[in-house]
Design a protein around this motif. Structure first.
Motif, PDB file in Angstrom:
ATOM      1  N   LEU A 227       0.821  -1.210   0.000  1.00 57.10           N
ATOM      2  CA  LEU A 227       0.000   0.000   0.000  1.00 57.10           C
ATOM      3  C   LEU A 227       0.851   1.256   0.000  1.00 57.10           C
ATOM      4  CD1 LEU A 227      -2.766  -1.054   2.554  1.00 57.10           C
ATOM      5  CD2 LEU A 227      -2.953  -0.969   0.058  1.00 57.10           C
ATOM      6  N   GLU A 228       1.936   1.238   0.740  1.00 50.12           N
ATOM      7  CA  GLU A 228       2.763   2.436   0.840  1.00 50.12           C
ATOM      8  C   GLU A 228       3.663   2.615  -0.371  1.00 50.12           C
ATOM      9  OE1 GLU A 228       4.657   2.326   4.664  1.00 50.12           O
ATOM     10  OE2 GLU A 228       2.728   2.310   5.726  1.00 50.12           O
ATOM     11  N   HIS A 229       3.928   1.538  -1.071  1.00 46.63           N
ATOM     12  CA  HIS A 229       4.811   1.644  -2.228  1.00 46.63           C
ATOM     13  C   HIS A 229       4.053   2.030  -3.488  1.00 46.63           C
ATOM     14  CE1 HIS A 229       7.733   0.463  -5.344  1.00 46.63           C
ATOM     15  NE2 HIS A 229       8.637   0.673  -4.401  1.00 46.63           N
ATOM     16  N   ASP A 230       2.853   1.472  -3.679  1.00 47.15           N
ATOM     17  CA  ASP A 230       2.164   1.644  -4.957  1.00 47.15           C
ATOM     18  C   ASP A 230       0.748   2.192  -4.877  1.00 47.15           C
ATOM     19  OD1 ASP A 230       4.030   0.936  -6.951  1.00 47.15           O
ATOM     20  OD2 ASP A 230       3.825  -1.168  -6.432  1.00 47.15           O
ATOM     21  N   TRP A 231       0.180   2.349  -3.687  1.00 46.84           N
ATOM     22  CA  TRP A 231      -1.237   2.680  -3.619  1.00 46.84           C
ATOM     23  C   TRP A 231      -1.537   3.924  -2.791  1.00 46.84           C
ATOM     24  CZ3 TRP A 231      -3.812   0.257  -7.238  1.00 46.84           C
ATOM     25  CH2 TRP A 231      -3.225  -0.898  -7.773  1.00 46.84           C
ATOM     26  N   GLY A 232      -0.559   4.768  -2.596  1.00 45.80           N
ATOM     27  CA  GLY A 232      -0.800   6.078  -2.009  1.00 45.80           C
ATOM     28  C   GLY A 232      -0.968   6.121  -0.511  1.00 45.80           C
ATOM     29  N   ALA A 233      -0.706   5.021   0.185  1.00 49.97           N
ATOM     30  CA  ALA A 233      -0.842   5.012   1.642  1.00 49.97           C
ATOM     31  C   ALA A 233       0.363   5.682   2.285  1.00 49.97           C
ATOM     32  CB  ALA A 233      -0.983   3.588   2.167  1.00 49.97           C
ATOM     33  N   GLY A 234       0.103   6.459   3.331  1.00 49.01           N
ATOM     34  CA  GLY A 234       1.168   7.093   4.080  1.00 49.01           C
ATOM     35  C   GLY A 234       1.507   6.316   5.337  1.00 49.01           C
ATOM     36  N   SER A 235       2.376   6.885   6.127  1.00 49.01           N
ATOM     37  CA  SER A 235       2.841   6.207   7.339  1.00 49.01           C
ATOM     38  C   SER A 235       2.018   6.568   8.571  1.00 49.01           C
ATOM     39  CB  SER A 235       4.310   6.542   7.596  1.00 49.01           C
ATOM     40  OG  SER A 235       4.489   7.941   7.721  1.00 49.01           O
ATOM     41  N   ASP A 236       1.037   7.457   8.434  1.00 46.27           N
ATOM     42  CA  ASP A 236       0.133   7.777   9.539  1.00 46.27           C
ATOM     43  C   ASP A 236      -1.073   6.856   9.439  1.00 46.27           C
ATOM     44  OD1 ASP A 236       1.775   9.783  10.449  1.00 46.27           O
ATOM     45  OD2 ASP A 236       0.724  11.371   9.380  1.00 46.27           O
ATOM     46  N   ARG A 237      -1.260   6.013  10.458  1.00 45.79           N
ATOM     47  CA  ARG A 237      -2.291   4.990  10.399  1.00 45.79           C
ATOM     48  C   ARG A 237      -3.028   4.899  11.729  1.00 45.79           C
ATOM     49  NH1 ARG A 237       2.512   2.722  10.199  1.00 45.79           N
ATOM     50  NH2 ARG A 237       3.585   2.573   8.173  1.00 45.79           N
ATOM     51  N   VAL A 238      -4.312   4.543  11.648  1.00 46.68           N
ATOM     52  CA  VAL A 238      -5.100   4.146  12.813  1.00 46.68           C
ATOM     53  C   VAL A 238      -5.829   2.862  12.436  1.00 46.68           C
ATOM     54  CG1 VAL A 238      -5.360   6.468  13.774  1.00 46.68           C
ATOM     55  CG2 VAL A 238      -7.036   5.626  12.112  1.00 46.68           C
ATOM     56  N   VAL A 239      -6.300   2.121  13.449  1.00 38.81           N
ATOM     57  CA  VAL A 239      -6.909   0.821  13.180  1.00 38.81           C
ATOM     58  C   VAL A 239      -8.112   0.618  14.078  1.00 38.81           C
ATOM     59  CG1 VAL A 239      -5.344  -0.361  14.798  1.00 38.81           C
ATOM     60  CG2 VAL A 239      -6.457  -1.670  12.944  1.00 38.81           C
ATOM     61  N   ALA A 240      -9.176   0.052  13.518  1.00 35.09           N
ATOM     62  CA  ALA A 240     -10.392  -0.244  14.270  1.00 35.09           C
ATOM     63  C   ALA A 240     -10.972  -1.545  13.757  1.00 35.09           C
ATOM     64  CB  ALA A 240     -11.413   0.883  14.125  1.00 35.09           C
ATOM     65  N   GLY A 241     -11.753  -2.208  14.609  1.00 29.44           N
ATOM     66  CA  GLY A 241     -12.364  -3.455  14.181  1.00 29.44           C
ATOM     67  C   GLY A 241     -13.444  -3.896  15.131  1.00 29.44           C
ATOM     68  N   LEU A 242     -14.214  -4.884  14.697  1.00 32.42           N
ATOM     69  CA  LEU A 242     -15.328  -5.404  15.484  1.00 32.42           C
ATOM     70  C   LEU A 242     -15.099  -6.873  15.816  1.00 32.42           C
ATOM     71  CD1 LEU A 242     -17.553  -7.345  13.653  1.00 32.42           C
ATOM     72  CD2 LEU A 242     -17.368  -5.260  12.318  1.00 32.42           C
ATOM     73  N   SER A 243     -15.500  -7.271  17.008  1.00 36.04           N
ATOM     74  CA  SER A 243     -15.452  -8.661  17.432  1.00 36.04           C
ATOM     75  C   SER A 243     -14.042  -9.235  17.240  1.00 36.04           C
ATOM     76  CB  SER A 243     -16.518  -9.463  16.676  1.00 36.04           C
ATOM     77  OG  SER A 243     -16.717 -10.725  17.260  1.00 36.04           O
ATOM     78  N   MET A 244     -13.876 -10.253  16.397  1.00 38.24           N
ATOM     79  CA  MET A 244     -12.537 -10.765  16.107  1.00 38.24           C
ATOM     80  C   MET A 244     -11.633  -9.648  15.609  1.00 38.24           C
ATOM     81  SD  MET A 244     -11.496 -13.768  13.343  1.00 38.24           S
ATOM     82  CE  MET A 244     -11.689 -12.731  11.855  1.00 38.24           C
ATOM     83  N   GLY A 245     -12.187  -8.745  14.785  1.00 39.01           N
ATOM     84  CA  GLY A 245     -11.414  -7.614  14.283  1.00 39.01           C
ATOM     85  C   GLY A 245     -11.105  -6.590  15.357  1.00 39.01           C
ATOM     86  N   GLY A 246     -11.934  -6.520  16.402  1.00 35.08           N
ATOM     87  CA  GLY A 246     -11.614  -5.657  17.534  1.00 35.08           C
ATOM     88  C   GLY A 246     -10.394  -6.162  18.263  1.00 35.08           C
TER      89      GLY A 246
END
Length: 361
Positions: free
Chosen positions: A186-205
């Motif tokens: 994502l950071e090399h070819d898809w425009g993602a930067g190094s500032d990230r946050v993460v969220a999820g539900l149940s198993m993803g939580g």
């Protein structure tokens, strides 16, 4: 309230709004420009998508000669601002899985000068990479038009872990796929930067809490909605998650091993035992108590939600004990294990999550 370009691709593009059409067309053209060795005919391309950069970007291009084990093999526009990447992963035994991107306004991965802050949204057990867009209004939230939202496949029952596999490790290694392979792509070819946050539900939580704790500095904030926050809380909690591990006929010992014999492995995947690693970042925890709530049919109850509620209270207390100063809890009482609550909690937690990215919600 909380307390603190194949013909298939062309046909899809033709149904999108003009502004989106322009952006996605530029994206696909850029991808072809980066792939001089890509198949020349539509029949030779991966089904359902456009050609990816030769070597799959971070998996090995002329700009990045050191393969990291993953390769984008197809790109499929699916809706306004939504693109699916098909990623072949060494960490997953060479299998190809999907990652859905909800793209920001002005996103153009061919522009190497601009990198977007990212929100990773993790799905729960029995769901997949489409769950968030299928079950919530995430694609219509205006404040998310300024970030790249990453919704990766994590397996029906993957538990955001590199499986123990009786000490052998290997496939599946979901944690490695997400935090190493996919991040680099994502950071090399898809425009993602190094500032990230993460969220999820149940198993993803649980996954959101684990990734933030096990990879210090990777995520600026984390949020868990009805998450499995302390699977070692008691025998009931252990038995319940072992039941999930055994889903679809799997050997439950493959994931983390035996909860007694491989206690260290279990503790290394239990957010409660990693609380100290979360004390320096904003953390959002929310859960119902499993009784009938306002956003589900009358009489609905959930023993799973009641268990996760106890786990989340335990984690919140542990975070307080270790000195975490940026914890927001929303233990809202009546409520079951369902999407209506998780959509509401996503909205409630966005000010915290986007604030960590220095973006107004």
């Amino acid at each position: 309230m909380p307390t603190t370009v194949t013909t298939t691709a062309v046909r899809v593009l033709s149904r999108l709004r003009p502004g989106v059409l322009g952006v996605l067309s530029a994206v696909l053209l850029a991808l072809f420009a980066l792939a001089p060795t890509a198949p020349a005919s539509a029949a030779a391309l991966p089904a359902g998508g456009a050609a990816a950069p030769a070597g799959g970007g971070a998996a090995g291009t002329s700009r990045d000669p050191h393969p990291r084990g993953a390769q984008v093999v197809a790109v499929t526009p699916v809706a306004d601002r939504q693109i699916d990447l098909s990623v072949r992963s060494a960490a997953l035994g060479g299998r190809t899985v999907k990652v859905r991107l909800l793209t920001p306004d002005g996103w153009n991965p061919a522009d190497r000068r601009r990198h977007w802050p990212t929100l990773w949204l993790l799905h729960g057990c029995c769901g997949d990479y489409t769950s968030w867009t299928a079950m919530t209004d995430v694609a219509r939230i205006d404040s998310l038009r300024r970030v790249l939202v990453v919704m990766p496949e994590a397996g029906w029952n993957g538990w955001y872990s590199d499986w123990w596999n009786h000490g052998r490790g290997g496939d599946p290694a979901w944690e490695t796929f997400h935090t190493v392979e996919l991040r680099h792509l994502l950071e090399h070819d898809w425009g993602a930067g190094s500032d990230r946050v993460v969220a999820g539900l149940s198993m993803g939580g649980q996954g959101a809490l684990l990734y933030a704790a096990r990879h210090p500095g990777m995520f600026r904030a984390t949020a868990a909605y009805s998450g499995s926050a302390h699977p070692l809380l008691n025998d009931e909690s252990v038995d319940r998650i072992m039941g999930f591990f055994a889903g679809q006929g799997d050997d439950p010992l493959r994931v983390w091993g035996d909860p007694v014999a491989q206690r260290r492995v279990w503790q290394a995947h239990d957010p409660f035992h990693l609380a100290e690693r979360l004390r320096s970042i904003p953390v959002y925890l929310s859960c119902g108590d499993g009784t009938t709530g306002p956003l589900a049919p009358p009489g609905s109850t959930s023993a799973l939600e009641a268990d996760f509620n106890r786990q989340n209270h335990a984690l919140a207390a542990e975070l307080e004990r270790v000195g975490a100063r940026h914890v927001t809890t929303h233990f809202y009482g009546p409520g079951t294990h369902g999407w209506a609550y998780w959509q509401r909690e996503l909205h409630a937690s966005l000010p915290m999550l986007l604030g960590a990215l220095r973006i107004a919600a």
